[in-house]
Write a protein that holds these residues in place. Structure first.
Motif, PDB file in Angstrom:
ATOM      1  N   CYS A  54       0.889  -1.232   0.134  1.00 54.75           N
ATOM      2  CA  CYS A  54       0.069  -0.019   0.063  1.00 54.75           C
ATOM      3  C   CYS A  54       0.820   1.161   0.045  1.00 54.75           C
ATOM      4  CB  CYS A  54      -1.078   0.021   1.188  1.00 54.75           C
ATOM      5  SG  CYS A  54      -0.156   0.450   2.934  1.00 54.75           S
ATOM      6  N   SER A  55       0.341   2.364  -0.390  1.00 56.50           N
ATOM      7  CA  SER A  55       0.784   3.702  -0.211  1.00 56.50           C
ATOM      8  C   SER A  55      -0.015   4.807   0.017  1.00 56.50           C
ATOM      9  CB  SER A  55       1.770   3.888  -1.659  1.00 56.50           C
ATOM     10  OG  SER A  55       1.040   4.375  -2.725  1.00 56.50           O
ATOM     11  N   ALA A  56       0.555   5.781   0.284  1.00 52.57           N
ATOM     12  CA  ALA A  56      -0.291   7.036   0.999  1.00 52.57           C
ATOM     13  C   ALA A  56       0.324   8.204   0.655  1.00 52.57           C
ATOM     14  CB  ALA A  56      -0.728   6.911   2.221  1.00 52.57           C
ATOM     15  N   PRO A  57      -0.197   9.196  -0.294  1.00 55.65           N
ATOM     16  CA  PRO A  57       0.577  10.362  -0.490  1.00 55.65           C
ATOM     17  C   PRO A  57      -0.060  11.315   0.799  1.00 55.65           C
ATOM     18  CG  PRO A  57      -1.537  10.355  -1.739  1.00 55.65           C
ATOM     19  CD  PRO A  57      -1.463   9.060  -0.849  1.00 55.65           C
ATOM     20  N   ARG A  58       1.020  11.971   1.180  1.00 54.58           N
ATOM     21  CA  ARG A  58       0.964  12.864   2.232  1.00 54.58           C
ATOM     22  C   ARG A  58       0.835  14.481   1.888  1.00 54.58           C
ATOM     23  NH1 ARG A  58       5.228  12.508   7.174  1.00 54.58           N
ATOM     24  NH2 ARG A  58       6.675  13.603   5.435  1.00 54.58           N
ATOM     25  N   THR A  59       0.135  15.115   2.468  1.00 52.86           N
ATOM     26  CA  THR A  59      -0.355  16.427   1.926  1.00 52.86           C
ATOM     27  C   THR A  59       0.989  17.366   1.964  1.00 52.86           C
ATOM     28  OG1 THR A  59      -2.600  16.524   2.560  1.00 52.86           O
ATOM     29  CG2 THR A  59      -1.621  18.683   2.266  1.00 52.86           C
ATOM     30  N   GLY A  60       1.440  17.939   1.122  1.00 52.61           N
ATOM     31  CA  GLY A  60       2.658  18.572   1.107  1.00 52.61           C
ATOM     32  C   GLY A  60       3.850  18.210   0.629  1.00 52.61           C
ATOM     33  N   ALA A  61       3.831  16.650   0.429  1.00 53.41           N
ATOM     34  CA  ALA A  61       4.689  16.214  -0.031  1.00 53.41           C
ATOM     35  C   ALA A  61       4.734  15.705  -1.543  1.00 53.41           C
ATOM     36  CB  ALA A  61       5.265  14.757   0.802  1.00 53.41           C
TER      37      ALA A  61
END
Lengths: 115, 112
Positions: A94-101
């Motif tokens: 799984c992966s998750a994008p982080r706000t600001g990155a």
């Protein structure tokens, strides 16, 4: 340290049973998470996009009823492999994008073996 | 559609020598390019990215990558390879929906 945690790292199950894999964002909220599948010596194939509070979006050819995705909170998405068969054996990430990155953060992966 | 290509399945290099892992891309618009490394039975670790700015991007563990717009390439490099660099390397491009499209991966083998 890890910002996305995936559990379990390894699971063996019998054919016909279901297996749940969890993906957690540890120090940020993720309205979107992605589930990938990786076959041996191959690249990662996007299976679905998990959306908090709404239905997941599946890629073409991925069985929705086989791979159930639930994004129940802003930090947790789960992938349930239902009625597992040996051909479902694979490495799931799984992966998750982080706000600001701009880069995505990945879980450690889950090695599923169906016997 | 966005895509990346990694033409080499495997790259072999001796420890201490420079290494290059190749990647070419095809995108519409400005590319968001990434390199990730994967160790056996592990998830992917971020190495570096190109969004805009200098064509030479420096990343983790001494790796760098050169963005070349005219050649649509984003090759990963390191001046001096270590045995511990042996792993599977993925080039990726991000689409407008934050999905990553990966190349097929290149196995790097650094011999002592």
């Amino acid at each position: 340290g890890a910002v996305v945690s995936q559990h379990p790292s390894r699971v063996i199950c019998k054919s016909g049973t279901s297996v749940k894999i969890e993906c957690r964002s540890l120090d940020f909220q993720a309205t979107t998470m992605f589930w990938y599948r990786q076959f041996p010596k191959q690249s990662l194939m996007l299976m679905a996009t998990s959306n908090e509070g709404s239905k997941a979006t599946y890629e073409q050819g991925v069985e929705k009823d086989k791979f159930l995705i639930n994004h129940a909170s802003l930090t947790l998405s789960t992938l349930t492999v239902t009625s597992a068969h040996p051909e479902d054996s694979s490495f799931y990430i799984c992966s998750a994008p982080r706000t600001g990155a701009t880069e995505a953060f990945f879980g450690q992966g889950t090695r599923l073996t169906v016997v | 559609a966005q895509s990346v290509a990694q033409p080499e399945d495997q790259v072999n290099v001796a420890e201490g020598n420079p290494l290059t892992v190749k990647c070419t891309y095809s995108v519409s618009g400005n590319p968001y390019l990434f390199w990730y490394v994967q160790y056996p039975n592990r998830g992917l670790q971020f190495l570096l990215k190109y969004i805009t700015g200098d064509n030479l991007v420096k990343g983790s563990y001494g790796f760098e990558a050169e963005f070349n717009k005219s050649q649509t390439s984003f090759h990963l490099k390191k001046p001096s390879a270590l045995v511990s660099d042996s792993a599977l390397y993925f080039c990726a491009v991000r689409d407008a929906f934050q999905k990553l499209v990966f190349g097929t991966g290149t196995r790097l083998l650094v011999s002592p």
